[in-house]
Design an enzyme around this catalytic site. Structure first.
Site, PDB file in Angstrom:
ATOM      1  N   LEU A  15       0.827  -1.201   0.000  1.00 55.42           N
ATOM      2  CA  LEU A  15       0.000   0.000   0.000  1.00 55.42           C
ATOM      3  C   LEU A  15       0.864   1.256   0.000  1.00 55.42           C
ATOM      4  CD1 LEU A  15      -2.797   1.267   0.108  1.00 55.42           C
ATOM      5  CD2 LEU A  15      -2.822   0.866   2.578  1.00 55.42           C
ATOM      6  N   ASP A  34      10.276   2.890   7.271  1.00 57.23           N
ATOM      7  CA  ASP A  34      10.098   1.444   7.220  1.00 57.23           C
ATOM      8  C   ASP A  34      11.409   0.794   7.654  1.00 57.23           C
ATOM      9  OD1 ASP A  34       9.356  -1.297   6.435  1.00 57.23           O
ATOM     10  OD2 ASP A  34       7.780  -0.319   5.283  1.00 57.23           O
ATOM     11  N   ILE A  35      11.309  -0.452   8.141  1.00 56.09           N
ATOM     12  CA  ILE A  35      12.529  -1.209   8.428  1.00 56.09           C
ATOM     13  C   ILE A  35      13.104  -1.801   7.153  1.00 56.09           C
ATOM     14  CG2 ILE A  35      11.974  -1.730  10.821  1.00 56.09           C
ATOM     15  CD1 ILE A  35      10.956  -4.455   9.901  1.00 56.09           C
ATOM     16  N   SER A 113      -8.933  -2.501   8.758  1.00 49.11           N
ATOM     17  CA  SER A 113      -9.217  -3.559   7.786  1.00 49.11           C
ATOM     18  C   SER A 113     -10.664  -4.006   7.910  1.00 49.11           C
ATOM     19  CB  SER A 113      -8.290  -4.750   8.039  1.00 49.11           C
ATOM     20  OG  SER A 113      -8.686  -5.876   7.293  1.00 49.11           O
ATOM     21  N   TYR A 145      -5.645 -11.205  13.407  1.00 49.94           N
ATOM     22  CA  TYR A 145      -5.343  -9.992  12.644  1.00 49.94           C
ATOM     23  C   TYR A 145      -6.490  -8.989  12.766  1.00 49.94           C
ATOM     24  CZ  TYR A 145      -4.727  -7.044   8.475  1.00 49.94           C
ATOM     25  OH  TYR A 145      -4.611  -5.985   7.616  1.00 49.94           O
ATOM     26  N   LYS A 149      -6.706  -5.171  14.459  1.00 50.82           N
ATOM     27  CA  LYS A 149      -7.190  -3.961  13.795  1.00 50.82           C
ATOM     28  C   LYS A 149      -8.317  -3.310  14.596  1.00 50.82           C
ATOM     29  CE  LYS A 149      -4.479  -3.714  10.226  1.00 50.82           C
ATOM     30  NZ  LYS A 149      -3.526  -2.584  10.108  1.00 50.82           N
TER      31      LYS A 149
END
Length: 272
Positions: A15, A34-35, A113, A145, A149
């Site tokens: 995304l 970001d990593i 989500s 998950y 969210k």
């Protein structure tokens, strides 16, 4: 012109990669965290690259310095053990919101989500309005998950109510370049519409807490877009344009559990 700076966590994800060029514009700096490798700024792109984890309190605190808004996309993108979901998606989001509070960032857009509400169905008569499911129906997660969210949404609500931060939670559907499966015909979110929805969240007024469906203007959708339209979201894409190329689309059955439940196949997948 006052320059706007937006922090995007999870900028190297699917995304984040799609939104990066679509959110770029004159007068705006994108701070990309970001990593994973984000990639250097393109010629003419106003971007700041931060190689760090949003779960690191010191790193996220520094990343939130002098930003006008945070787009929080970071986290595990699918089912995992509860320990991993709790540590990364829930505690990580808490760390982001704490940094937002400390740095007095006024606005956050959180990537939630459809799986936070995956067990809601077309027959949810207590909630359906004019044949569509409102965006703010209460959680009915379909996986760990989804629980994560739902917890992120609750944290967003808390930080709005306590600290006045503007928080928009996007219950994102099937985000991909093109719809691929029959169930996508209702819940697809195109990259272009994703950017339009985020932009609406970045300029929504007055400050509030809101939960919106993250889907395109699909002909077969049974989710309400009224709430998103109220803050200026105007989708331009429709999965129906691609129906002829999707195997099984002509046999689309609304009663099939994949199409009858918000969470589709997630409702029967193994936990963790």
């Amino acid at each position: 012109m006052t320059r706007q700076r937006i922090l995007i966590t999870g900028a190297a994800g699917r995304l984040g990669r799609e939104l990066r060029p679509r959110l770029a514009r004159p007068g705006r700096t994108l701070r990309l965290l970001d990593i994973a490798e984000v990639g250097p700024p393109a010629p003419g792109e106003d971007a700041e690259i931060v190689r760090a984890s949003f779960t690191d309190p010191e790193a996220i605190d520094a990343a939130c310095r002098d930003v006008d808004a945070v787009l929080h996309l970071g986290g595990l993108a699918g089912e995992a053990t509860w320990e991993r979901i709790a540590e990364t998606n829930v505690k990580g989001t808490l760390r982001v919101l704490e940094a937002v509070r400390r740095r007095r960032v006024p606005r956050v857009v959180l990537a939630s989500s459809i799986h936070a509400v995956g067990f809601h169905t077309r027959g949810a008569m207590d909630y359906m309005v004019d044949g569509t499911l409102p965006a703010d129906v209460p959680p009915r997660p379909d996986t760990y998950y989804g629980v994560g969210k739902a917890a992120c949404e609750a944290l967003g609500s808390l930080y709005h109510s306590r600290f006045g931060i503007d928080v928009t939670c996007l219950r994102i559907g099937a985000f991909r370049t093109l719809p691929l499966a029959p169930e996508d015909l209702a819940v697809w979110l195109s990259p272009g519409d994703a950017a339009r929805l985020v932009e609406a969240g970045l300029r929504a007024a007055p400050a509030g807490f809101r939960v919106l469906w993250g889907i395109s203007g699909n002909t077969r959708r049974w989710w309400s877009l009224k709430e998103a339209e109220a803050i200026g979201y105007h989708p331009e894409d429709d999965a129906e344009r691609y129906a002829a190329s999707i195997p099984g689309a002509t046999a689309y059955d609304p009663a099939d559990p994949r199409n009858h439940r918000v969470g589709g196949g997630f409702c029967t997948m193994p936990l963790g």
